[in-house]
Design an enzyme around this catalytic site. Sequence first.
Site, PDB file in Angstrom:
ATOM      1  N   CYS A  83       1.959   3.544   5.471  1.00 43.66           N
ATOM      2  CA  CYS A  83       1.096   2.635   6.212  1.00 43.66           C
ATOM      3  C   CYS A  83       1.912   1.541   6.889  1.00 43.66           C
ATOM      4  CB  CYS A  83       0.074   1.991   5.286  1.00 43.66           C
ATOM      5  SG  CYS A  83      -0.991   3.193   4.451  1.00 43.66           S
TER       6      CYS A  83
ATOM      7  N   SER B 196       0.852  -1.180   0.000  1.00 48.98           N
ATOM      8  CA  SER B 196       0.000   0.000   0.000  1.00 48.98           C
ATOM      9  C   SER B 196       0.891   1.234   0.000  1.00 48.98           C
ATOM     10  CB  SER B 196      -0.901  -0.023   1.228  1.00 48.98           C
ATOM     11  OG  SER B 196      -0.123  -0.119   2.404  1.00 48.98           O
ATOM     12  N   CYS B 197       0.362   2.364   0.489  1.00 53.58           N
ATOM     13  CA  CYS B 197       1.179   3.580   0.484  1.00 53.58           C
ATOM     14  C   CYS B 197       2.334   3.425   1.461  1.00 53.58           C
ATOM     15  CB  CYS B 197       0.327   4.793   0.841  1.00 53.58           C
ATOM     16  SG  CYS B 197      -0.051   4.939   2.596  1.00 53.58           S
ATOM     17  N   GLY B 198       3.397   4.173   1.225  1.00 50.26           N
ATOM     18  CA  GLY B 198       4.609   4.035   2.016  1.00 50.26           C
ATOM     19  C   GLY B 198       4.483   4.510   3.450  1.00 50.26           C
TER      20      GLY B 198
END
Length: 258
Positions: A110, A106-108
């Site tokens: 998270c 996912s996004c960096g």
Amino acid sequence: MTITHPFDRVTPDSQRTPHARAVIAESPIAIEVNGIGYAVMMATPQDVADFATGFALAERIVTTAGEIESLDCHHTPQGTIVRLTVPSARAVAVLERVRRRTSDSSCGLCGMDNLDAVHRALPVVPAADVEPAAIFAALTAMRAHQPLNRATGAAHAAMLCAPDGTIRIAREDVGRHNAFDKLIGAMARQQIGWDGGFALLSSRCSYELVEKAALAACPMLVTVSAATSLALDRAAAAGLTLVSLARDDAVLFSDPVR
């Protein structure tokens, strides 16, 4: 660093005239550590060595400027590349951090590792012993040390102030975090300590700025705008005195001792 850009100046009565104005420079600065691409930051490309040093300290890549074995800046049409060399023991942690970033699905931002990192332990800083008069003196002198902001109206500033409020070092950047990194980096490279003084920032106070201050052993952080709840909590944990909404007529003290 500024660039002159042409604009059209339009008044409420629809009068349009050509207008040239200084614009603050913003470009990517890529940080490499021992050949590993670590981060790309958008910043004003001046005092780049100070910025890279302060960034390395804030990211805990190194604990002192002396651990940076070499620092080379390469300016290209696309931006600036800063190549840092640090001891191999430090580079291992850098490589592991980069691996975690690139393996996230996912996004960096998270994941449990990042949540833990937000609340990681901070060093306890020395107690502040600064009179309010010194803060007001620094606020009065602040504008004279902001040439980039005077020219563009778009620069943040971070300043090292002596115990009497005299401004000793000032750094500016389009980003508030970058400006503070530049100040901390300049102090580290010149081997200048706080010596009972304090930091003055032209911005609001978020938790990242508190973390940078604590890691730099800053006893008191003064910001022109307000502090966030997490900034106040983190400052209390580090014993850092926060002074926010610093204006000519009044300031707000958050003293961890009290």
